[in-house]
Design a protein around this motif. Structure first.
Motif, PDB file in Angstrom:
ATOM      1  N   ASP A   1       3.499  -5.522  12.049  1.00  0.00           N
ATOM      2  CA  ASP A   1       4.362  -5.032  10.976  1.00  0.00           C
ATOM      3  C   ASP A   1       4.454  -3.512  10.983  1.00  0.00           C
ATOM      4  OD1 ASP A   1       4.674  -7.650  10.138  1.00  0.00           O
ATOM      5  OD2 ASP A   1       3.029  -7.530   8.694  1.00  0.00           O
ATOM      6  N   LYS A   2       3.325  -2.879  11.265  1.00  0.00           N
ATOM      7  CA  LYS A   2       3.279  -1.409  11.292  1.00  0.00           C
ATOM      8  C   LYS A   2       2.648  -0.967  12.608  1.00  0.00           C
ATOM      9  CE  LYS A   2       2.728  -1.122   6.259  1.00  0.00           C
ATOM     10  NZ  LYS A   2       2.570  -2.575   6.004  1.00  0.00           N
TER      11      LYS A   2
ATOM     12  N   THR B   1       0.199   4.635   4.785  1.00  0.00           N
ATOM     13  CA  THR B   1       1.189   3.641   5.207  1.00  0.00           C
ATOM     14  C   THR B   1       0.670   2.218   5.060  1.00  0.00           C
ATOM     15  OG1 THR B   1       2.088   5.231   6.816  1.00  0.00           O
ATOM     16  CG2 THR B   1       2.701   2.926   7.108  1.00  0.00           C
ATOM     17  N   VAL B   2      -0.584   1.986   5.420  1.00  0.00           N
ATOM     18  CA  VAL B   2      -1.118   0.609   5.405  1.00  0.00           C
ATOM     19  C   VAL B   2      -1.657   0.202   4.041  1.00  0.00           C
ATOM     20  CG1 VAL B   2      -1.665   0.675   7.865  1.00  0.00           C
ATOM     21  CG2 VAL B   2      -3.441   1.303   6.204  1.00  0.00           C
ATOM     22  N   GLY B   3      -1.946   1.169   3.179  1.00  0.00           N
ATOM     23  CA  GLY B   3      -2.486   0.845   1.857  1.00  0.00           C
ATOM     24  C   GLY B   3      -3.831   0.160   1.944  1.00  0.00           C
ATOM     25  N   ASN B   4      -3.997  -0.920   1.180  1.00  0.00           N
ATOM     26  CA  ASN B   4      -5.275  -1.623   1.129  1.00  0.00           C
ATOM     27  C   ASN B   4      -5.489  -2.588   2.289  1.00  0.00           C
ATOM     28  OD1 ASN B   4      -5.967  -0.388  -1.329  1.00  0.00           O
ATOM     29  ND2 ASN B   4      -4.843  -1.934  -2.500  1.00  0.00           N
ATOM     30  N   GLU B   5      -4.479  -2.713   3.171  1.00  0.00           N
ATOM     31  CA  GLU B   5      -4.582  -3.681   4.270  1.00  0.00           C
ATOM     32  C   GLU B   5      -5.375  -3.168   5.457  1.00  0.00           C
ATOM     33  OE1 GLU B   5      -0.529  -4.764   5.093  1.00  0.00           O
ATOM     34  OE2 GLU B   5      -0.546  -6.329   3.556  1.00  0.00           O
ATOM     35  N   GLY B   6      -5.598  -1.857   5.538  1.00  0.00           N
ATOM     36  CA  GLY B   6      -6.379  -1.281   6.626  1.00  0.00           C
ATOM     37  C   GLY B   6      -5.673  -1.349   7.971  1.00  0.00           C
TER      38      GLY B   6
END
Length: 244
Positions: A28-29, A74-79
């Protein structure tokens, strides 16, 4: 995978990885670091808005925290799910009577010190991804570090001598990979070092038997299959276990 970072992404294997990831919607990123952005990489980022280009000279460890902060925003809490320490340098054959201290230091700085220190800096983001995906087994969908090594870093397979700067830096990277796999096991972060094969790139030269696409597609097929039992291994791009 939700997110992946590839260092040394402006050309060669690194650029090949970015092409593969964007073409096949593998993440996704996608974060691509490089010292100088090639026109091809710029075009890919123009066509794929999920590709984020970050300026980084891996020898400048003082910038690592800034890179980590940019990724975190960019990834926030998803790491960060996957870190591919790909940036590298090499010297020519280099016989003992011709080797120079500055060559040894340059190879060690880029091929060994940079992957260790960048992994240290990004460890909190990798751990965050591992915890966010605790329902998944160890691997790329959870948290994975791939250190791009070389068969020239194998002590057992060395039957030609020479290549002192490159061999020593990659053997040291292999040792670091093993230690990382032990140190990060508690965080359920898988770590492996991978030989991409002898590939036709600026580094590999025009006589190399393998094209970038074959190497990279094999690499990601291997990445997809990695499990907890593979942590700490030295693998070829096609999954073959290599001698230390």
């Amino acid at each position: 995978m939700k997110s992946v970072l590839v260092t040394g992404a402006n050309r060669g294997l690194g650029l090949g990885m970015i092409k593969y990831l964007t073409k096949n919607d593998k993440a996704d990123k996608i974060f691509a670091t490089c010292r100088n952005v090639s026109e091809e990489l710029k075009q890919i980022s123009h066509d794929h808005k999920n590709l984020h280009i970050l300026h980084l000279d891996v020898k400048d460890t003082s910038n690592y925290e800034d890179i980590a902060n940019q990724i975190s925003k960019t990834v926030g809490n998803e790491g960060l799910n996957l870190l591919i320490n790909n940036a590298g340098v090499t010297t020519k054959f280099t016989k003992l009577n011709l080797v120079k201290a500055e060559q040894l230091l340059e190879n060690l700085a880029v091929n060994t010190i940079a992957p260790i220190m960048l992994t240290k800096t990004l460890h909190p983001l990798l751990k965050q991804a591992s915890e966010a995906n605790s329902d998944k087994p160890m691997g790329a969908q959870r948290a994975l570090i791939i250190n791009m090594s070389s068969i020239l870093g194998s002590i057992e397979a060395n039957d030609q001598g020479g290549f002192y700067p490159y061999r020593c830096s990659k053997a040291a990277l292999n040792a670091a990979t093993k230690s990382m796999s032990i140190d990060l096991k508690k965080d359920k972060i898988l770590v492996a070092c991978v030989h991409p094969g002898w590939v036709r790139t600026d580094m590999g030269g025009k006589n190399a038997p393998l094209d970038v696409e074959t190497s990279i597609s094999g690499l990601f097929a291997t990445i997809d299959k990695l499990g907890e039992e593979d942590s700490g291994k030295f693998l070829q791009y096609d999954g073959k276990v290599l001698p230390w």
